[in-house]
Design a protein around this motif. Sequence first.
Motif, PDB file in Angstrom:
ATOM      1  N   THR A 125      29.262 -56.795 -35.451  1.00  0.00           N
ATOM      2  CA  THR A 125      28.520 -57.833 -34.739  1.00  0.00           C
ATOM      3  C   THR A 125      27.622 -58.595 -35.716  1.00  0.00           C
ATOM      4  O   THR A 125      27.272 -59.743 -35.477  1.00  0.00           O
ATOM      5  CB  THR A 125      27.659 -57.203 -33.623  1.00  0.00           C
ATOM      6  OG1 THR A 125      26.954 -56.103 -34.196  1.00  0.00           O
ATOM      7  CG2 THR A 125      28.506 -56.715 -32.479  1.00  0.00           C
ATOM      8  N   LEU A 183      31.279 -53.383 -27.963  1.00  0.00           N
ATOM      9  CA  LEU A 183      31.672 -54.794 -27.903  1.00  0.00           C
ATOM     10  C   LEU A 183      31.585 -55.373 -26.498  1.00  0.00           C
ATOM     11  O   LEU A 183      31.792 -56.553 -26.279  1.00  0.00           O
ATOM     12  CB  LEU A 183      33.105 -54.976 -28.415  1.00  0.00           C
ATOM     13  CG  LEU A 183      33.268 -55.116 -29.926  1.00  0.00           C
ATOM     14  CD1 LEU A 183      34.662 -55.576 -30.268  1.00  0.00           C
ATOM     15  CD2 LEU A 183      32.270 -56.106 -30.512  1.00  0.00           C
ATOM     16  N   MET A 186      29.064 -58.573 -25.316  1.00  0.00           N
ATOM     17  CA  MET A 186      28.456 -59.042 -26.562  1.00  0.00           C
ATOM     18  C   MET A 186      28.466 -60.559 -26.642  1.00  0.00           C
ATOM     19  O   MET A 186      29.265 -61.224 -26.003  1.00  0.00           O
ATOM     20  CB  MET A 186      29.256 -58.528 -27.765  1.00  0.00           C
ATOM     21  CG  MET A 186      29.003 -57.097 -28.145  1.00  0.00           C
ATOM     22  SD  MET A 186      27.304 -56.726 -28.555  1.00  0.00           S
ATOM     23  CE  MET A 186      27.039 -57.876 -29.887  1.00  0.00           C
TER      24      MET A 186
END
Length: 338
Positions: A125, A183, A186
């Motif tokens: 990320t 995830l 996100m």
Amino acid sequence: MNYNEVLENAKKNIGELCKACPVCNGVACKNKIPGPGAKGVGDTAIRNYSKWQEIRVNMDTICKNKTVDTSVELFGKKFEYPFFAGPVGAVTLHYSDKYNDVTYNDVLVSACAEKGIAAFTGDGTDPNVMIAATKAIKENNGIGIPTVKPWNIDTIKEKLTLVKEANSFAVAMDIDAAGLPFLKNMTPPAGSKSVSELSEIVKEAKVPFIVKGVMTVKGALKAKEAGAYAIVVSNHGGRVLDQCAATAEVLGEIVDAVNGSMKVFVDGGIRSGTDIFKALAMGADGVLICRPFVTAVYGGDKEGVKTYIDKLGAELKDTMAMCGAFSISDITRDMIRY
Ligand SMILES: Cc1cc2nc3c(=O)[nH]c(=O)nc-3n(C[C@H](O)[C@H](O)[C@H](O)COP(=O)(O)O)c2cc1C
């Protein structure tokens, strides 16, 4: 440095979640995430490993005694061995702060390139992970495969620009990362891709595209339709969906369906040169090994990685000679029993 010393050192450095086991079989870390374990019940990584052990090799030494050549040509390049170090991201979270994704990839990419193989790098990320990974690959003459997560198209395009600048000989996408707990929800969003979305990404990549995380014949044929150069038969080491089949259970049918139209790689529980031999005998063009390379880095930095590569290479050579295969293309399905 020998492999036992790598493991002993790793035990001191790798944190509490990984036990740097003599054989990385998914048992000690079972369902530890954060950590190197698997999702849910946590037995998919264990099954990956144990299904390779159920396959046995057929010894046959009544043949001419020749030198064994383990080299292989893939992506128009020659590699010393038919295995890659697989992508692992968020090492500080899942292991310990002795490394972060930047320092981990620096060590892994260069050690692999120096030993004549290539490393896949992971994505995160934090945009700096891909920036640093592609920088490491560039510094190693493009020998490395960045693995982009299935973000939205704009983010993917940004990451593919970095891939092109690095001169990477290929790029991968872990299409199954949609199942990773971290995830979910996100920004930017990540998730599954349709065939047409995937084909847009493949076209944008401009270098051979590898779809990682395929577990069915249907999935393999969709990756092919999207224009993938290769797939990795993988369940992400059990980290994205509980109760998946083991990769050794589905590899054969996927190889048969693809019938040479795409390269087929496989990962999940492959731990020795003999396991590599089994996967190639089932028809894989190469394999990825992931968690044990983390142990190798934490246990000996570049030297640890090189020690592990030598160990795998020696085991593969030995198995090939004892089964009557003197080049990678000599390895055939009748050399294993399952
Ligand atoms: C801690 C950890 C992080 C991972 N991160 C990534 C990643 O960023 N990208 C990816 O494609 N796969 C990732 N994987 C999955 C591995 O690449 C691989 O598919 C899986 O671990 C199975 O191989 P193995 O049994 O040899 O470890 C990760 C696995 C682990 C254990």
